[in-house]
Scaffold this active site. Structure first.
Site, PDB file in Angstrom:
ATOM      1  CB  THR A 125      -0.895   0.001   1.259  1.00 23.04           C
ATOM      2  OG1 THR A 125      -1.466   1.291   1.449  1.00 23.04           O
ATOM      3  CG2 THR A 125      -0.108  -0.333   2.511  1.00 23.04           C
ATOM      4  CG  ASP A 126      -1.222   4.941  -0.900  1.00 24.43           C
ATOM      5  OD1 ASP A 126      -1.713   4.281   0.034  1.00 24.43           O
ATOM      6  OD2 ASP A 126      -1.868   5.810  -1.535  1.00 24.43           O
ATOM      7  CD  GLU A 127      -3.200   3.568   4.495  1.00 19.17           C
ATOM      8  OE1 GLU A 127      -2.992   3.736   5.707  1.00 19.17           O
ATOM      9  OE2 GLU A 127      -4.318   3.344   4.024  1.00 19.17           O
ATOM     10  CE1 TYR A 149      -3.081  -2.463   6.096  1.00 19.99           C
ATOM     11  CE2 TYR A 149      -3.049  -0.124   5.518  1.00 19.99           C
ATOM     12  CZ  TYR A 149      -3.125  -1.457   5.143  1.00 19.99           C
ATOM     13  OH  TYR A 149      -3.231  -1.779   3.807  1.00 19.99           O
ATOM     14  CE  LYS A 153       0.109  -4.539   3.141  1.00 19.75           C
ATOM     15  NZ  LYS A 153      -0.336  -5.875   2.676  1.00 19.75           N
TER      16      LYS A 153
HETATM   17  P1  NAD Z   1      -9.642  -7.184   2.997  1.00 21.30           P
HETATM   18  O1  NAD Z   1      -9.572  -6.867   4.458  1.00 21.30           O
HETATM   19  O2  NAD Z   1     -10.912  -6.957   2.267  1.00 21.30           O
HETATM   20  O3  NAD Z   1      -9.267  -8.728   2.763  1.00 21.30           O
HETATM   21  C1  NAD Z   1      -8.225  -9.350   3.473  1.00 21.30           C
HETATM   22  C2  NAD Z   1      -8.428 -10.862   3.335  1.00 21.30           C
HETATM   23  O4  NAD Z   1      -7.332 -11.507   3.998  1.00 21.30           O
HETATM   24  C3  NAD Z   1      -9.714 -11.358   3.989  1.00 21.30           C
HETATM   25  O5  NAD Z   1     -10.382 -12.241   3.127  1.00 21.30           O
HETATM   26  C4  NAD Z   1      -9.225 -12.065   5.242  1.00 21.30           C
HETATM   27  O6  NAD Z   1     -10.070 -13.141   5.639  1.00 21.30           O
HETATM   28  C5  NAD Z   1      -7.862 -12.546   4.794  1.00 21.30           C
HETATM   29  N1  NAD Z   1      -6.948 -12.768   5.933  1.00 21.30           N
HETATM   30  C6  NAD Z   1      -6.703 -11.922   6.970  1.00 21.30           C
HETATM   31  N2  NAD Z   1      -5.828 -12.477   7.809  1.00 21.30           N
HETATM   32  C7  NAD Z   1      -5.496 -13.686   7.280  1.00 21.30           C
HETATM   33  C8  NAD Z   1      -4.618 -14.716   7.700  1.00 21.30           C
HETATM   34  N3  NAD Z   1      -3.910 -14.631   8.829  1.00 21.30           N
HETATM   35  N4  NAD Z   1      -4.507 -15.812   6.913  1.00 21.30           N
HETATM   36  C9  NAD Z   1      -5.216 -15.912   5.765  1.00 21.30           C
HETATM   37  N5  NAD Z   1      -6.078 -14.985   5.341  1.00 21.30           N
HETATM   38  C10 NAD Z   1      -6.208 -13.872   6.092  1.00 21.30           C
HETATM   39  O7  NAD Z   1      -8.446  -6.393   2.347  1.00 21.30           O
HETATM   40  P2  NAD Z   1      -8.315  -5.756   0.872  1.00 21.30           P
HETATM   41  O8  NAD Z   1      -8.842  -4.378   0.907  1.00 21.30           O
HETATM   42  O9  NAD Z   1      -8.826  -6.716  -0.121  1.00 21.30           O
HETATM   43  O10 NAD Z   1      -6.730  -5.655   0.755  1.00 21.30           O
HETATM   44  C11 NAD Z   1      -5.963  -6.736   0.198  1.00 21.30           C
HETATM   45  C12 NAD Z   1      -4.502  -6.342   0.208  1.00 21.30           C
HETATM   46  O11 NAD Z   1      -4.323  -5.128  -0.531  1.00 21.30           O
HETATM   47  C13 NAD Z   1      -3.957  -6.063   1.609  1.00 21.30           C
HETATM   48  O12 NAD Z   1      -2.667  -6.605   1.683  1.00 21.30           O
HETATM   49  C14 NAD Z   1      -3.926  -4.541   1.699  1.00 21.30           C
HETATM   50  O13 NAD Z   1      -2.901  -4.100   2.566  1.00 21.30           O
HETATM   51  C15 NAD Z   1      -3.652  -4.167   0.252  1.00 21.30           C
HETATM   52  N6  NAD Z   1      -4.145  -2.847  -0.180  1.00 21.30           N
HETATM   53  C16 NAD Z   1      -5.459  -2.504   0.042  1.00 21.30           C
HETATM   54  C17 NAD Z   1      -5.912  -1.270  -0.417  1.00 21.30           C
HETATM   55  C18 NAD Z   1      -7.350  -0.852  -0.230  1.00 21.30           C
HETATM   56  O14 NAD Z   1      -7.696   0.314  -0.528  1.00 21.30           O
HETATM   57  N7  NAD Z   1      -8.244  -1.727   0.198  1.00 21.30           N
HETATM   58  C19 NAD Z   1      -5.036  -0.384  -1.067  1.00 21.30           C
HETATM   59  C20 NAD Z   1      -3.713  -0.775  -1.264  1.00 21.30           C
HETATM   60  C21 NAD Z   1      -3.278  -2.007  -0.818  1.00 21.30           C
END
Ligand code: NAD
Length: 331
Positions: A125-127, A149, A153
């Site tokens: 993430t950009d964060e 968080y 990351k």
């Molecule tokens: P989300 O919270 O919707 O989904 C996370 C998934 O990971 C869930 O299905 C959860 O059950 C699973 N999970 C959590 N802990 C786990 C574990 N210990 N073992 C196995 N599975 C596990 O998140 P998202 O928004 O889909 O984000 C996905 C990725 O993208 C993350 O790594 C996040 O940091 C990154 N990201 C998200 C955004 C955003 O805007 N949502 C932006 C940039 C990067």
């Protein structure tokens, strides 16, 4: 071709898995997809097809190295999404973020290395860069994460880098801006505000609403990830940018308009602790190297997203009933 998608029952991972299963990535129409997901509160099995001849769903924890050592061999690639992803939750309890995001990523990298997995993408993430008043971060910027968080990351990014440098694992790290689109959990800003307004509830806006984020449709993010998977270089970081920044106030005004709600539905709440003011990515590297550019303009993507929530109350109402309607907004 076998692809392991960790966190594939979450918002972004499930979009990527569904697109693969729908034949949406040229050359991968026959790919077998294994989803490994713990199904935390954020994971939802209903985000994936109930049955599909190219899908295997495994419920399990990415911190479970023996499970990974059993599962990972035989896969041609791992796309690692699984994480604790909600900033506000990390303010109340950081331990699970460190366990899953740092420890879990280490286990995924270790299993990929020991299994001889040819290609890995670590989704970040950009964060991790912190907050920037003006200009935009390139991949060279030092990591200065502010929330637990973001710090977890950043730790996971460095773990991935160490497996590339030390063990020669072919892993790339991506850093994307805020995503929006269908199937996003109702605790995050756009779904929270949309489903509140559709339910006749007020929306809680943090502080003065001036915090700026870049918003990218989940489909553009997943297309960029697939480009990195297939054409990116191991050991490299790729920023995935989302175009124009939008303040939380602007997002709120647009959602009020799209949902036909009055400005009086906005309730100002105390600002998030340590709330980063502005994020902005310089994504010239992925554009120049891999030919990436976003396709979905924000106005169209946001209107489509609101329509999806209007059309799919059966998906989000159970999550709302589980208690997310009054939570403060996300990053
Ligand atoms: P989300 O919270 O919707 O989904 C996370 C998934 O990971 C869930 O299905 C959860 O059950 C699973 N999970 C959590 N802990 C786990 C574990 N210990 N073992 C196995 N599975 C596990 O998140 P998202 O928004 O889909 O984000 C996905 C990725 O993208 C993350 O790594 C996040 O940091 C990154 N990201 C998200 C955004 C955003 O805007 N949502 C932006 C940039 C990067």
């Amino acid at each position: 071709m076998r692809i392991l998608v960790t966190g594939g029952a979450g918002f972004i991972g499930s979009h990527y898995a569904r697109t693969l299963l729908d034949g949406g990535h040229a050359g991968f129409e026959d790919a077998h997809v294994t989803v490994l997901d713990k199904l935390t509160y954020a994971g939802n099995r209903a985000n994936l097809p109930a049955a599909h001849d190219r899908l295997e769903f495994v419920q399990g924890d990415i911190c479970d190295l023996p499970l990974l050592l059993d599962l990972v061999p035989g896969h041609d690639a791992v796309v690692h999404f699984a994480a604790e992803s909600h900033v506000d939750r990390s303010l109340d309890g950081a331990a699970e973020f460190v366990r899953t995001n740092v420890g879990g990523t280490q286990a995924v990298m270790e299993a990929a290395y020991r299994s001889g997995t040819p290609r890995v993408v670590h989704v970040s993430t950009d964060e991790v860069y912190g907050s920037i008043d003006e200009g935009a971060w390139t991949e060279e910027r030092p990591l200065l994460p502010n929330s637990p968080y973001a710090a977890s990351k950043a730790g996971s990014d460095l773990i991935a880098r160490s497996y590339a440098r030390t063990h020669g694992l072919d892993v790339s790290v991506t850093r994307c801006s805020n995503n929006y689109g269908p199937y996003q959990h109702v605790e995050k800003l756009i779904p929270l505000f949309t489903t509140n307004l559709l339910s006749g509830l007020e929306v809680p806006l943090y502080g003065d609403g001036r915090n700026v984020r870049e918003w990218l449709h989940v489909e553009d993010h997943c297309r960029a990830l697939h480009l990195v998977l297939t054409k990116g270089r191991g050991g490299e970081v790729y920023n995935i940018g989302g175009g124009d920044g939008r303040s939380n106030t602007e997002i709120t005004e647009r959602l009020l308009q799209l949902c036909g709600a009055a400005p009086s539905m906005v309730r100002r709440v105390a600002d998030r602790k340590g709330h980063d003011l502005r994020y902005a990515l310089d994504d010239s590297k992925i554009r120049a190297e891999l030919g990436y550019e976003p396709r979905i303009d924000f106005a169209t993507g946001l209107a489509d997203t609101v329509r999806w929530y209007q059309d799919n109350p059966r998906w989000w109402k159970p999550l709302k009933d589980a208690g997310a309607e009054g939570a403060p907004c996300a990053s």
